[in-house]
Design a protein around this motif. Structure first.
Motif, PDB file in Angstrom:
ATOM      1  N   HIS A  80      -5.476   5.564   6.182  1.00  0.00           N
ATOM      2  CA  HIS A  80      -6.616   4.761   6.663  1.00  0.00           C
ATOM      3  C   HIS A  80      -6.349   4.122   8.034  1.00  0.00           C
ATOM      4  O   HIS A  80      -7.033   3.164   8.395  1.00  0.00           O
ATOM      5  CB  HIS A  80      -6.978   3.690   5.631  1.00  0.00           C
ATOM      6  CG  HIS A  80      -5.951   2.607   5.471  1.00  0.00           C
ATOM      7  ND1 HIS A  80      -6.263   1.276   5.564  1.00  0.00           N
ATOM      8  CD2 HIS A  80      -4.618   2.657   5.230  1.00  0.00           C
ATOM      9  CE1 HIS A  80      -5.164   0.551   5.371  1.00  0.00           C
ATOM     10  NE2 HIS A  80      -4.155   1.371   5.170  1.00  0.00           N
ATOM     11  N   ASP A 111      -0.353   6.662   3.715  1.00  0.00           N
ATOM     12  CA  ASP A 111      -0.307   5.410   4.484  1.00  0.00           C
ATOM     13  C   ASP A 111       0.526   5.517   5.768  1.00  0.00           C
ATOM     14  O   ASP A 111       1.125   4.532   6.183  1.00  0.00           O
ATOM     15  CB  ASP A 111       0.209   4.267   3.578  1.00  0.00           C
ATOM     16  CG  ASP A 111      -0.197   2.890   4.101  1.00  0.00           C
ATOM     17  OD1 ASP A 111      -1.350   2.737   4.541  1.00  0.00           O
ATOM     18  OD2 ASP A 111       0.635   1.965   4.072  1.00  0.00           O
ATOM     19  N   ASP A 158      -2.984  -4.975   0.924  1.00  0.00           N
ATOM     20  CA  ASP A 158      -3.491  -4.504   2.225  1.00  0.00           C
ATOM     21  C   ASP A 158      -4.722  -5.286   2.684  1.00  0.00           C
ATOM     22  O   ASP A 158      -5.043  -5.275   3.879  1.00  0.00           O
ATOM     23  CB  ASP A 158      -3.786  -2.998   2.206  1.00  0.00           C
ATOM     24  CG  ASP A 158      -2.796  -2.219   3.078  1.00  0.00           C
ATOM     25  OD1 ASP A 158      -1.648  -2.674   3.205  1.00  0.00           O
ATOM     26  OD2 ASP A 158      -3.172  -1.172   3.645  1.00  0.00           O
ATOM     27  N   ASP A 160       0.847  -1.202   0.000  1.00  0.00           N
ATOM     28  CA  ASP A 160       0.000   0.000   0.000  1.00  0.00           C
ATOM     29  C   ASP A 160       0.883   1.254   0.000  1.00  0.00           C
ATOM     30  O   ASP A 160       0.578   2.237  -0.674  1.00  0.00           O
ATOM     31  CB  ASP A 160      -0.913  -0.034   1.234  1.00  0.00           C
ATOM     32  CG  ASP A 160      -2.041   0.977   1.166  1.00  0.00           C
ATOM     33  OD1 ASP A 160      -2.405   1.415   0.066  1.00  0.00           O
ATOM     34  OD2 ASP A 160      -2.584   1.308   2.252  1.00  0.00           O
ATOM     35  N   THR A 210      -4.882   2.819   1.836  1.00  0.00           N
ATOM     36  CA  THR A 210      -4.710   4.214   1.424  1.00  0.00           C
ATOM     37  C   THR A 210      -5.004   4.338  -0.065  1.00  0.00           C
ATOM     38  O   THR A 210      -5.547   5.350  -0.517  1.00  0.00           O
ATOM     39  CB  THR A 210      -3.278   4.665   1.755  1.00  0.00           C
ATOM     40  OG1 THR A 210      -3.132   4.608   3.179  1.00  0.00           O
ATOM     41  CG2 THR A 210      -3.007   6.082   1.281  1.00  0.00           C
TER      42      THR A 210
HETATM   43 MN    MN Z   1      -2.255   0.674   4.305  1.00  0.00          MN
END
Ligand code: MN
Ligand code: AMP
Ligand code: MN
Length: 314
Positions: A107, A82, A157, A26, A127
């Motif tokens: 996130h 992230d 992720d 991510d 993210t």
């Molecule tokens: Mn992530």
């Protein structure tokens, strides 16, 4: 939507995109996709990652400027993707505050909203999912370079759509990226089936350290520094090892300790069901998500194991 980001991009010319140390799919995919998008909008954009891109993500199309030396330049804005906390960028996190307007896209549940602009959604799978929505609203053209980076970020992720963060939207973004030409099989082979054999040799040593606590509900293994030397590997080769411990039926929490240096260990924790490992990680000075969290612990291996197991007893 995302009016302030739009205005900041419209006004600016030069942008930096950064993500966390020990970058995962991510981190790399979101940073690269954001950089390609900014370039596509006619801007000058670079990526800064303190650590090198792990071998399994080197198949990803990468922007022309991926820096591992902290840049001297100033920027109109810095996209931090992230990172639940600015520290996660690495040693230069403090200097980053003076590089430009910080745009925090993330996130993680415990995100400290450290940016001047913060786009945080802890219900997002990744993210990359948030970034997808931002790029849509900016009417960015989803090139194949952007598509494969976003796809890989969402897939990794969500643990290949196995974790609870696997939502309809995660699937629909991936579906759209596949419609743009991404090959799921090629990404899966690149990420999961292109390891050097040394990874499995290291895994043998690590699995031999497996211990169970709390009636089998906690599995703990560790990687001593010399195991890397013995197998000619480094930390990159061990990504995802903690997931193996979670495969045991009785296990609710899997923990893996990795020696960073004398008397320092990185703890990775994964929860299968209801245990909130982020809460435990935060108590120990780290952070993360409810089901995947980490922290750094000090002491010899025996001490560190005790600290960790006791943190789960409280
Ligand atoms: Mn992530
Ligand atoms: P890892 O075990 O390194 O894969 O990390 C799992 C999750 O915990 C990731 O979402 C990280 O963002 C978070 N995390 C790992 N290490 C730390 C740390 N030292 N401080 C804060 N968050 C961390
Ligand atoms: Mn990450």
């Amino acid at each position: 939507m995302f009016q302030r980001i739009r205005e900041t991009i419209d006004k600016g010319r030069k942008f930096l995109v950064v993500s966390h140390v020990d970058p995962d799919g991510d981190a790399v995919g979101s940073a690269f996709a954001a950089c390609f998008a900014l370039t596509g909008l006619g801007k000058d954009a670079s990526v800064y990652l303190q650590d090198s891109v792990p071998y399994r993500y080197r198949f990803l199309p990468r922007p022309a400027a991926v820096l591992h030396q902290f840049p001297e330049n100033g920027y109109d804005a810095v996209f931090v993707v992230d990172c639940g906390d600015l520290h996660r960028v690495g040693d230069s996190y403090d200097a980053l505050k003076r590089k430009g307007v910080l745009i925090n896209i993330d996130h993680h549940e415990a995100n400290g909203a450290f940016g001047q602009i913060n786009i945080i959604d802890d219900r997002a799978s990744s993210t990359a999912e948030i970034l997808y929505l931002i790029l849509k609203s900016l009417e960015v053209r989803f090139t194949s370079d952007i598509a494969v980076n976003l796809y890989t970020a969402v897939v990794t992720d969500t643990g290949s759509f196995r974790y609870e963060n696997t939502t309809e939207r995660a699937f629909s973004i991936c579906e759209e990226m596949v419609s743009l030409g991404v090959s799921p099989a090629s990404v899966a082979i690149a990420v999961y089936e292109s390891h050097p054999k040394e990874r499995l040799q290291l895994l043998c040593l690590v699995l031999a350290t497996l211990e169970m606590f709390h009636e089998g509900r906690i599995a703990l293994a560790h990687i001593a520094g010399d195991m890397f030397a013995r197998t000619h590997t480094n930390a990159e080769y061990a990504e995802g090892f903690v997931e193996y411990l979670k495969e045991i039926d009785s296990v609710e929490v899997a923990c893996l300790l990795r020696e960073l240096g004398p008397g320092r260990y990185k703890a990775s924790m994964r929860s299968k069901n209801s245990v909130d490992v982020a809460c435990v990680a935060r108590k120990l000075g780290g952070g993360g998500h409810r089901k995947a969290a980490g922290c750094t612990l000090e002491g010899d291996i025996g001490t560190v194991k005790t600290i960790l197991i006791e943190a789960f007893s409280q």
